[in-house]
Write an enzyme that holds these catalytic residues in place. Structure first.
Site, short mmCIF file in Angstrom:
data_model
loop_
_atom_site.label_atom_id
_atom_site.label_comp_id
_atom_site.label_asym_id
_atom_site.label_seq_id
_atom_site.Cartn_x
_atom_site.Cartn_y
_atom_site.Cartn_z
N HIS A 138 0.96 -1.21 0.13
CA HIS A 138 0.13 -0.01 -0.13
C HIS A 138 0.96 1.35 -0.11
O HIS A 138 1.91 1.33 0.44
CB HIS A 138 -1.00 0.00 1.10
CG HIS A 138 -0.49 0.34 2.64
ND1 HIS A 138 -0.86 -0.40 3.60
CD2 HIS A 138 0.36 0.95 2.94
CE1 HIS A 138 -0.45 -0.31 4.58
NE2 HIS A 138 0.38 0.87 4.32
N GLU A 143 -4.96 0.63 -0.31
CA GLU A 143 -4.73 -0.74 -0.05
C GLU A 143 -4.95 -1.55 -1.14
O GLU A 143 -5.66 -1.28 -2.22
CB GLU A 143 -5.71 -1.41 1.12
CG GLU A 143 -6.01 -0.72 2.37
CD GLU A 143 -4.48 -1.06 3.12
OE1 GLU A 143 -3.85 -1.75 2.89
OE2 GLU A 143 -4.59 -0.50 4.54
C1 F6R Z 1 2.36 6.93 6.09
C2 F6R Z 1 1.62 6.06 4.89
C3 F6R Z 1 1.87 4.58 4.89
C4 F6R Z 1 3.29 4.30 5.10
C5 F6R Z 1 3.38 2.65 5.14
C6 F6R Z 1 4.57 2.12 5.69
O1 F6R Z 1 1.71 8.20 5.92
O2 F6R Z 1 0.97 6.78 4.05
O3 F6R Z 1 1.44 4.13 3.68
O4 F6R Z 1 4.07 4.74 4.45
O5 F6R Z 1 2.41 2.00 5.90
O6 F6R Z 1 4.76 2.45 7.18
P1 F6R Z 1 6.06 2.09 7.85
O7 F6R Z 1 7.08 3.07 7.19
O8 F6R Z 1 5.95 2.63 9.28
O9 F6R Z 1 6.55 0.62 7.37
#
Ligand code: F6R
Length: 242
Positions: A138, A143
């Site tokens: 995503h 999603e």
């Molecule tokens: C955050 C966002 C999400 C994250 C993704 C990865 O603003 O839009 O798409 O980039 O869930 O999250 P991390 O970096 O916590 O693995």
């Protein structure tokens, strides 16, 4: 797509911060599209460090964030608004009036989506959009299965995302069930995209996103169709690439 291979998380953060920094230097009043999550924390830390050294000036920068939980006030320490102030906005000289996120407390969600989309347009669009990627591919809160042409909209979070995000809340029950997110159509309109990916557990999804078919089942795969994407990944995330 330009691909930068970083040795580890710190190196990835520094390389990505360099790209954002170059954008600010080349266009001091640029519109940055920003992301939350664990991946960009090191980037923000690096940007703050350079600002403190006097090497970066955020006074004319405008920012629009990718997403925000629906139902959380800005004061909630899990809201993305709070996150951005904690990791960047309160630590640099950006004008708070130039920092925008969807309003998680808006009563009318459709109205809020329209407002946010119009706002991005009225700012002249995003110059550089920073993106992290979820384990399922995503981007933002778009999603798997989400249509590629969507604009800012309100989504129901999938179980896997709730599971992944519960580490930030007291329990999975406390994770909001809905969020506002720029749509994939909104993201694809950004003039440049900077994707940052770290960790072995995202390696297989990253391989599919970069080398597999462009399909809504892997939302990040749409980035193959954008003409200015830079990926900065660490060794673990890019382990499959020779
Ligand atoms: C955050 C966002 C999400 C994250 C993704 C990865 O603003 O839009 O798409 O980039 O869930 O999250 P991390 O970096 O916590 O693995």
């Amino acid at each position: 797509m330009k691909i930068y291979r970083a040795t580890d998380y710190q190196d990835m953060s520094r390389k990505a911060a360099n790209i954002i920094s170059a954008q600010i230097i080349m266009k001091p009043d640029c519109v940055l599209g920003l992301a939350t999550g664990s991946t960009p924390i090191g980037i923000y830390k690096q940007l703050v460090e350079w600002y403190k050294k006097g090497d970066l000036d955020f006074s004319e920068v405008v920012s629009v964030n990718l997403d925000e939980y629906r139902g959380l006030p800005k004061t909630n320490d899990q809201s993305y608004d709070y996150f951005m102030r904690q990791h960047l906005f309160d630590l640099v000289n950006i004008d708070p009036a130039n920092t925008y996120l969807p309003n998680g407390m808006a009563e009318d969600s459709e109205e809020e989506c329209l407002r946010y989309e119009r706002l991005i347009q009225s700012l002249g669009g995003v110059d550089l959009q920073l993106l992290g990627m979820g384990h399922n591919g995503h981007i933002g809160f778009n999603e798997p299965g989400e249509a590629f042409d969507t604009m800012t909209h309100c989504v129901k979070l999938q179980e896997r995302t709730i599971e992944a995000n519960k580490r930030f809340f007291a329990s999975a029950d406390d994770v909001p069930r809905q969020a506002y997110t720029m749509g994939i159509g909104t993201i694809m309109r950004a003039r440049k995209i900077l994707l940052v990916v770290s960790g072995e557990e995202k390696a297989e999804t990253l391989r599919k996103a970069l080398c597999g078919p462009v399909t809504p089942e892997v939302p990040a795969s749409i980035l193959q169709m954008h003409n200015d994407v830079t990926l900065v990944g660490d060794e673990a995330a890019l382990s499959w690439m020779a």
